[in-house]
Design a protein around this motif. Structure first.
Motif, PDB file in Angstrom:
ATOM      1  N   LEU A   1     -59.064  -1.756  14.587  1.00  0.00           N
ATOM      2  CA  LEU A   1     -58.316  -0.601  14.093  1.00  0.00           C
ATOM      3  C   LEU A   1     -56.826  -0.759  14.334  1.00  0.00           C
ATOM      4  N   GLN A   2     -56.438  -1.185  15.532  1.00  0.00           N
ATOM      5  CA  GLN A   2     -55.024  -1.296  15.853  1.00  0.00           C
ATOM      6  C   GLN A   2     -54.316  -2.326  14.976  1.00  0.00           C
ATOM      7  N   ASP A   3     -55.047  -3.357  14.528  1.00  0.00           N
ATOM      8  CA  ASP A   3     -54.451  -4.346  13.624  1.00  0.00           C
ATOM      9  C   ASP A   3     -54.138  -3.720  12.272  1.00  0.00           C
ATOM     10  N   HIS A   4     -55.049  -2.871  11.788  1.00  0.00           N
ATOM     11  CA  HIS A   4     -54.824  -2.222  10.500  1.00  0.00           C
ATOM     12  C   HIS A   4     -53.692  -1.195  10.581  1.00  0.00           C
ATOM     13  N   ILE A   5     -53.561  -0.530  11.727  1.00  0.00           N
ATOM     14  CA  ILE A   5     -52.431   0.385  11.900  1.00  0.00           C
ATOM     15  C   ILE A   5     -51.124  -0.398  11.904  1.00  0.00           C
ATOM     16  N   ASP A   6     -51.097  -1.522  12.610  1.00  0.00           N
ATOM     17  CA  ASP A   6     -49.899  -2.377  12.615  1.00  0.00           C
ATOM     18  C   ASP A   6     -49.547  -2.809  11.204  1.00  0.00           C
TER      19      ASP A   6
ATOM     20  N   LEU B   1     -50.475  11.716   3.010  1.00  0.00           N
ATOM     21  CA  LEU B   1     -51.586  10.827   3.338  1.00  0.00           C
ATOM     22  C   LEU B   1     -52.877  11.361   2.726  1.00  0.00           C
ATOM     23  N   VAL B   2     -53.585  10.509   1.985  1.00  0.00           N
ATOM     24  CA  VAL B   2     -54.935  10.822   1.503  1.00  0.00           C
ATOM     25  C   VAL B   2     -55.855   9.805   2.151  1.00  0.00           C
ATOM     26  N   MET B   3     -56.727  10.269   3.048  1.00  0.00           N
ATOM     27  CA  MET B   3     -57.459   9.354   3.924  1.00  0.00           C
ATOM     28  C   MET B   3     -58.965   9.502   3.739  1.00  0.00           C
ATOM     29  N   HIS B   4     -59.628   8.367   3.583  1.00  0.00           N
ATOM     30  CA  HIS B   4     -61.090   8.359   3.502  1.00  0.00           C
ATOM     31  C   HIS B   4     -61.655   7.410   4.547  1.00  0.00           C
ATOM     32  N   ASP B   5     -62.731   7.839   5.221  1.00  0.00           N
ATOM     33  CA  ASP B   5     -63.457   6.981   6.149  1.00  0.00           C
ATOM     34  C   ASP B   5     -62.489   6.414   7.193  1.00  0.00           C
ATOM     35  N   PHE B   6     -62.525   5.090   7.438  1.00  0.00           N
ATOM     36  CA  PHE B   6     -61.634   4.484   8.424  1.00  0.00           C
ATOM     37  C   PHE B   6     -60.164   4.634   8.048  1.00  0.00           C
ATOM     38  N   GLY B   7     -59.875   4.966   6.792  1.00  0.00           N
ATOM     39  CA  GLY B   7     -58.500   5.274   6.428  1.00  0.00           C
ATOM     40  C   GLY B   7     -57.947   6.442   7.206  1.00  0.00           C
ATOM     41  N   GLY B   8     -58.856   7.291   7.752  1.00  0.00           N
ATOM     42  CA  GLY B   8     -58.420   8.419   8.574  1.00  0.00           C
ATOM     43  C   GLY B   8     -57.723   7.986   9.846  1.00  0.00           C
ATOM     44  N   PRO B   9     -58.405   7.241  10.729  1.00  0.00           N
ATOM     45  CA  PRO B   9     -57.726   6.793  11.952  1.00  0.00           C
ATOM     46  C   PRO B   9     -56.568   5.839  11.696  1.00  0.00           C
ATOM     47  N   VAL B  10     -56.604   5.078  10.593  1.00  0.00           N
ATOM     48  CA  VAL B  10     -55.454   4.228  10.269  1.00  0.00           C
ATOM     49  C   VAL B  10     -54.256   5.103   9.893  1.00  0.00           C
ATOM     50  N   GLY B  11     -54.496   6.082   9.021  1.00  0.00           N
ATOM     51  CA  GLY B  11     -53.416   6.971   8.608  1.00  0.00           C
ATOM     52  C   GLY B  11     -52.880   7.819   9.748  1.00  0.00           C
ATOM     53  N   MET B  12     -53.770   8.286  10.618  1.00  0.00           N
ATOM     54  CA  MET B  12     -53.317   9.083  11.755  1.00  0.00           C
ATOM     55  C   MET B  12     -52.556   8.217  12.753  1.00  0.00           C
ATOM     56  N   GLY B  13     -52.893   6.931  12.803  1.00  0.00           N
ATOM     57  CA  GLY B  13     -52.111   6.012  13.625  1.00  0.00           C
ATOM     58  C   GLY B  13     -50.687   5.897  13.121  1.00  0.00           C
ATOM     59  N   LEU B  14     -50.532   5.807  11.800  1.00  0.00           N
ATOM     60  CA  LEU B  14     -49.193   5.794  11.215  1.00  0.00           C
ATOM     61  C   LEU B  14     -48.469   7.098  11.513  1.00  0.00           C
ATOM     62  N   ALA B  15     -49.173   8.221  11.390  1.00  0.00           N
ATOM     63  CA  ALA B  15     -48.558   9.524  11.653  1.00  0.00           C
ATOM     64  C   ALA B  15     -48.103   9.641  13.094  1.00  0.00           C
ATOM     65  N   ALA B  16     -48.850   9.051  14.023  1.00  0.00           N
ATOM     66  CA  ALA B  16     -48.461   9.099  15.439  1.00  0.00           C
ATOM     67  C   ALA B  16     -47.176   8.323  15.675  1.00  0.00           C
ATOM     68  N   ARG B  17     -47.010   7.224  14.971  1.00  0.00           N
ATOM     69  CA  ARG B  17     -45.831   6.378  15.166  1.00  0.00           C
ATOM     70  C   ARG B  17     -44.625   6.870  14.377  1.00  0.00           C
ATOM     71  N   HIS B  18     -44.878   7.473  13.213  1.00  0.00           N
ATOM     72  CA  HIS B  18     -43.773   7.878  12.337  1.00  0.00           C
ATOM     73  C   HIS B  18     -44.012   9.272  11.762  1.00  0.00           C
TER      74      HIS B  18
END
Length: 311
Positions: free
Chosen positions: A91-96, A112-129
């Motif tokens: 997961l952390q690689d996909h967020i990077d 952000l429109v997030m489906h499935d694992f796109g959710g934690p990836v998108g929320m990772g981006l939101a946490a950083r930016h």
């Protein structure tokens, strides 16, 4: 049983995915993305999960791109993006990767429109930016954002989810990589196990769109990584700081959840959204499965369009 080859994937699948391919090497590999619509101040960023790609959003792209820039990247190891063999797929690689992608394109005012694992990836981006995010939309996509009970929810969901039960059993028995390494052969059973309800979707073109990406075991590293990371605990969810939580809580948000989702069950994951956005609208769709963008594309498209226009 259909045998796919990678060359089969480099098509528009009978005109069902008629979007110009774009590529960037910003994340350290050739990342494919769709980029449609006017390049104004806003961007709708659509993030897929397992084991799909931008094809999942093929009905949504033309609807939204009439008024907004719509960007749909394929995660590393999925879709038309490359599958490097010297990378890990946690997961952390996909967020990077997504962070590098967004910064390279300098995307601002992101919905952000997030489906499935796109959710934690998108929320990772939101946490950083958080400053780059304007709205957040979950379409059967979990929204983990530092909630202390996330691990308990993942565990409770895995007890009754056929997909996660299989992952744990297969990893323990040593068959996970072998089975998912042949995803081109078993894509239909994998998608059905995750859950979609509209069997009229199943055509040779549709199967090729999802299956031909995984023509060989070497093509399946992304799909294997998502599953193996859960089974082994290798995924690391991004933890936002206090300022990011405060900023994201103030953003307009929308949840659309197919109630027939057997993979990510609403009772376990909807509270992640409602605790973060207690006053946000939630639309639960009866008879719609995990892949709500496949089962009910018109309904989902209308709900998203109306939400963006109102906010």
């Amino acid at each position: 049983m259909t045998q796919y080859h990678q060359a089969d994937f480099d098509t528009d699948f009978g005109g069902t995915f008629p979007f110009k391919p774009n590529f960037t090497n910003a994340p350290g590999f050739a990342m494919h993305y769709v980029d449609e619509g006017p390049h104004g101040d806003e961007t709708v960023l659509c993030l897929h999960g397992e084991p799909t790609w931008g094809y999942l959003f093929r009905h949504l792209i033309p609807v939204l791109s009439e008024d907004y820039r719509v960007v749909v990247p394929d995660h590393m190891g999925f879709g038309k993006s490359a599958t490097p063999r010297d990378r890990s797929y946690w997961l952390q690689d996909h967020i990077d990767n997504l962070e590098r992608f967004v910064l390279a394109l300098d995307l601002q005012e992101i919905t952000l429109v997030m489906h499935d694992f796109g959710g934690p990836v998108g929320m990772g981006l939101a946490a950083r930016h958080p400053d780059r995010i304007r709205r957040l939309i979950s379409t059967n996509g979990p929204t983990p954002f530092g909630q202390p009970d996330l691990a308990d929810r993942l565990t409770a969901n895995s007890v009754t989810s056929p997909w996660f039960q299989w992952i744990l059993k297969a990893e323990k028995g040593g068959s996970l990589e072998t089975v998912l390494g042949q995803l081109g052969f078993n894509i239909l059973s994998t998608l059905k196990l995750n859950g979609f309800e509209n069997n009229e979707l199943i055509t040779e073109t549709w199967l090729a769109a999802y299956g031909s990406r995984f023509a060989s075991p070497a093509d399946c590293l992304g799909a294997i990584g998502w599953a193996k990371g859960f089974a082994t605990g290798a995924h690391r969810f991004e933890i936002p700081d206090v300022a990011a939580v405060r900023a994201i809580r103030e953003k307009p948000a929308l949840a659309i959840w197919g109630e027939a989702d057997r993979t990510l069950q609403a009772e376990h994951f909807m509270p992640l959204f409602t605790e973060l956005f207690p006053s946000a609208p939630v639309h639960r769709l009866p008879g719609v499965g995990h892949y709500c963008l496949e089962d009910a594309p018109d309904v989902v498209g209308r709900l998203i369009t109306d939400f963006i226009r109102r906010n």
